[in-house]
Design a protein around this motif. Structure first.
Motif, PDB file in Angstrom:
ATOM      1  N   ARG A  26       0.935  -1.311   0.028  1.00  0.00           N
ATOM      2  CA  ARG A  26      -0.017   0.379  -0.204  1.00  0.00           C
ATOM      3  C   ARG A  26       0.434   1.130   0.239  1.00  0.00           C
ATOM      4  N   ILE A  27       0.051   2.360   0.052  1.00  0.00           N
ATOM      5  CA  ILE A  27       1.183   3.675  -0.283  1.00  0.00           C
ATOM      6  C   ILE A  27       1.991   3.633   0.969  1.00  0.00           C
ATOM      7  N   PHE A  28       3.096   3.737   0.621  1.00  0.00           N
ATOM      8  CA  PHE A  28       4.239   3.608   1.887  1.00  0.00           C
ATOM      9  C   PHE A  28       4.045   5.570   2.761  1.00  0.00           C
ATOM     10  N   SER A  29       3.692   6.411   1.878  1.00  0.00           N
ATOM     11  CA  SER A  29       4.230   8.047   1.750  1.00  0.00           C
ATOM     12  C   SER A  29       2.903   8.103   3.155  1.00  0.00           C
ATOM     13  N   SER A  30       1.229   7.556   3.040  1.00  0.00           N
ATOM     14  CA  SER A  30       0.435   7.869   4.410  1.00  0.00           C
ATOM     15  C   SER A  30       0.753   6.669   5.495  1.00  0.00           C
ATOM     16  N   TYR A  31       1.703   6.564   6.064  1.00  0.00           N
ATOM     17  CA  TYR A  31       1.918   5.922   6.797  1.00  0.00           C
ATOM     18  C   TYR A  31       2.662   6.341   8.066  1.00  0.00           C
ATOM     19  N   VAL A  32       2.702   6.566   9.377  1.00  0.00           N
ATOM     20  CA  VAL A  32       3.835   6.609  10.202  1.00  0.00           C
ATOM     21  C   VAL A  32       4.397   5.724  10.340  1.00  0.00           C
ATOM     22  N   MET A  33       5.998   5.704  10.102  1.00  0.00           N
ATOM     23  CA  MET A  33       6.564   4.374  10.279  1.00  0.00           C
ATOM     24  C   MET A  33       7.562   5.006  11.994  1.00  0.00           C
ATOM     25  N   GLY A  34       7.228   3.612  12.626  1.00  0.00           N
ATOM     26  CA  GLY A  34       8.318   3.542  13.525  1.00  0.00           C
ATOM     27  C   GLY A  34       9.126   2.395  13.684  1.00  0.00           C
ATOM     28  N   TRP A  35      10.567   2.559  14.844  1.00  0.00           N
ATOM     29  CA  TRP A  35      10.880   1.516  14.813  1.00  0.00           C
ATOM     30  C   TRP A  35      10.635   1.387  16.565  1.00  0.00           C
ATOM     31  N   PHE A  36      11.119  -0.439  16.678  1.00  0.00           N
ATOM     32  CA  PHE A  36      10.876  -0.936  17.741  1.00  0.00           C
ATOM     33  C   PHE A  36      12.280  -1.836  18.074  1.00  0.00           C
ATOM     34  N   ARG A  37      12.409  -1.975  19.682  1.00  0.00           N
ATOM     35  CA  ARG A  37      13.227  -2.600  19.768  1.00  0.00           C
ATOM     36  C   ARG A  37      13.117  -3.843  21.003  1.00  0.00           C
ATOM     37  N   GLN A  38      13.638  -4.598  21.207  1.00  0.00           N
ATOM     38  CA  GLN A  38      12.753  -5.582  22.620  1.00  0.00           C
ATOM     39  C   GLN A  38      14.232  -6.500  22.652  1.00  0.00           C
ATOM     40  N   ALA A  49      10.056   7.109  16.092  1.00  0.00           N
ATOM     41  CA  ALA A  49       8.940   6.902  14.827  1.00  0.00           C
ATOM     42  C   ALA A  49       9.197   8.332  14.475  1.00  0.00           C
ATOM     43  N   ILE A  50       8.158   8.039  12.683  1.00  0.00           N
ATOM     44  CA  ILE A  50       8.166   9.558  12.050  1.00  0.00           C
ATOM     45  C   ILE A  50       7.441   9.763  11.455  1.00  0.00           C
ATOM     46  N   SER A  51       6.690  10.930  10.888  1.00  0.00           N
ATOM     47  CA  SER A  51       5.575  11.255  10.726  1.00  0.00           C
ATOM     48  C   SER A  51       4.837  11.135   8.922  1.00  0.00           C
ATOM     49  N   SER A  52       3.680  10.896   8.026  1.00  0.00           N
ATOM     50  CA  SER A  52       3.602  10.168   7.006  1.00  0.00           C
ATOM     51  C   SER A  52       4.603  11.585   6.047  1.00  0.00           C
ATOM     52  N   SER A  53       4.879  11.939   6.250  1.00  0.00           N
ATOM     53  CA  SER A  53       5.455  13.574   4.747  1.00  0.00           C
ATOM     54  C   SER A  53       6.748  13.913   6.031  1.00  0.00           C
ATOM     55  N   ALA A  97       4.652  -0.252  10.866  1.00  0.00           N
ATOM     56  CA  ALA A  97       3.807   1.006   9.975  1.00  0.00           C
ATOM     57  C   ALA A  97       2.177   1.133  10.428  1.00  0.00           C
ATOM     58  N   GLY A  98       2.148   2.651  10.821  1.00  0.00           N
ATOM     59  CA  GLY A  98       0.532   2.317  11.213  1.00  0.00           C
ATOM     60  C   GLY A  98       0.094   4.093  10.404  1.00  0.00           C
ATOM     61  N   ARG A  99      -1.308   4.041  11.378  1.00  0.00           N
ATOM     62  CA  ARG A  99      -2.382   5.286  10.496  1.00  0.00           C
ATOM     63  C   ARG A  99      -2.744   6.471  11.440  1.00  0.00           C
ATOM     64  N   ALA A 100      -2.227   6.008  12.864  1.00  0.00           N
ATOM     65  CA  ALA A 100      -3.154   6.851  14.200  1.00  0.00           C
ATOM     66  C   ALA A 100      -2.027   8.339  14.102  1.00  0.00           C
ATOM     67  N   VAL A 101      -2.656   8.737  14.015  1.00  0.00           N
ATOM     68  CA  VAL A 101      -1.960  10.727  13.887  1.00  0.00           C
ATOM     69  C   VAL A 101      -2.495  10.795  15.115  1.00  0.00           C
ATOM     70  N   PRO A 102      -1.547  12.043  16.386  1.00  0.00           N
ATOM     71  CA  PRO A 102      -0.064  11.966  15.888  1.00  0.00           C
ATOM     72  C   PRO A 102       0.888  11.006  15.913  1.00  0.00           C
ATOM     73  N   ILE A 103       2.058  11.055  15.629  1.00  0.00           N
ATOM     74  CA  ILE A 103       2.889   9.965  16.647  1.00  0.00           C
ATOM     75  C   ILE A 103       2.846   9.150  17.652  1.00  0.00           C
ATOM     76  N   ARG A 104       2.557   7.418  17.529  1.00  0.00           N
ATOM     77  CA  ARG A 104       2.293   7.181  19.216  1.00  0.00           C
ATOM     78  C   ARG A 104       3.510   6.238  19.330  1.00  0.00           C
ATOM     79  N   ARG A 105       3.389   6.698  20.690  1.00  0.00           N
ATOM     80  CA  ARG A 105       4.521   5.143  20.532  1.00  0.00           C
ATOM     81  C   ARG A 105       4.220   3.534  21.516  1.00  0.00           C
ATOM     82  N   ASN A 106       2.960   3.342  20.873  1.00  0.00           N
ATOM     83  CA  ASN A 106       2.218   2.368  21.171  1.00  0.00           C
ATOM     84  C   ASN A 106       2.724   1.466  20.576  1.00  0.00           C
ATOM     85  N   THR A 107       2.859  -0.159  20.525  1.00  0.00           N
ATOM     86  CA  THR A 107       2.812  -1.025  19.609  1.00  0.00           C
ATOM     87  C   THR A 107       1.184  -1.024  19.103  1.00  0.00           C
TER      88      THR A 107
END
Length: 123
Positions: A26-38, A49-53, A97-107
């Protein structure tokens, strides 16, 4: 959205690594992208995390000033530049990748996950 992370490895404390996460589907540019670690024996932790733009970013306090998240929407790729690495940064890093805005920290706010890439920092 399918996500493929890469760039992990073994590095000495103080060193640097750059993680990449390529998205397809799907359209990458419409998603918030995040990095998580375990880390072993610990829960998954939000890293950045970074906003779609790309205009907004958020970091966990422990990596501020050391890590930088960025994205290239033309290449469907999000990056995590990690500098001044510390042994406590050792973990499996995953992109999401997620659609929730503003940027979220929760998995739970992220809909798609890539496989992890191992980062090991030796002291």
């Amino acid at each position: 959205v399918q996500l493929q992370a890469s760039g992990g490895g073994l590095v000495q404390a103080g060193g640097s690594l750059r993680l990449s996460c390529v998205a397809s589907g799907r359209i990458f540019s419409s998603y918030v992208m995040g990095w998580f670690r375990q880390a072993p024996g610990k829960e998954r932790e939000f890293v950045a995390a970074i906003s779609s733009s790309g205009g907004a970013t958020k970091y966990v306090d422990s990596v501020k000033g050391r890590f930088t998240i960025s994205r290239d929407n033309a290449e469907n790729t999000v990056y995590l530049q990690m500098n001044s690495l510390e042994p406590d940064d050792t973990a499996v890093y995953s992109c999401a990748a997620g659609r929730a805005v503003p940027i979220r920290r929760n998995t739970g706010d992220y809909d798609y996950w890539g496989q992890g890439t191992q980062v090991t920092v030796s002291s």
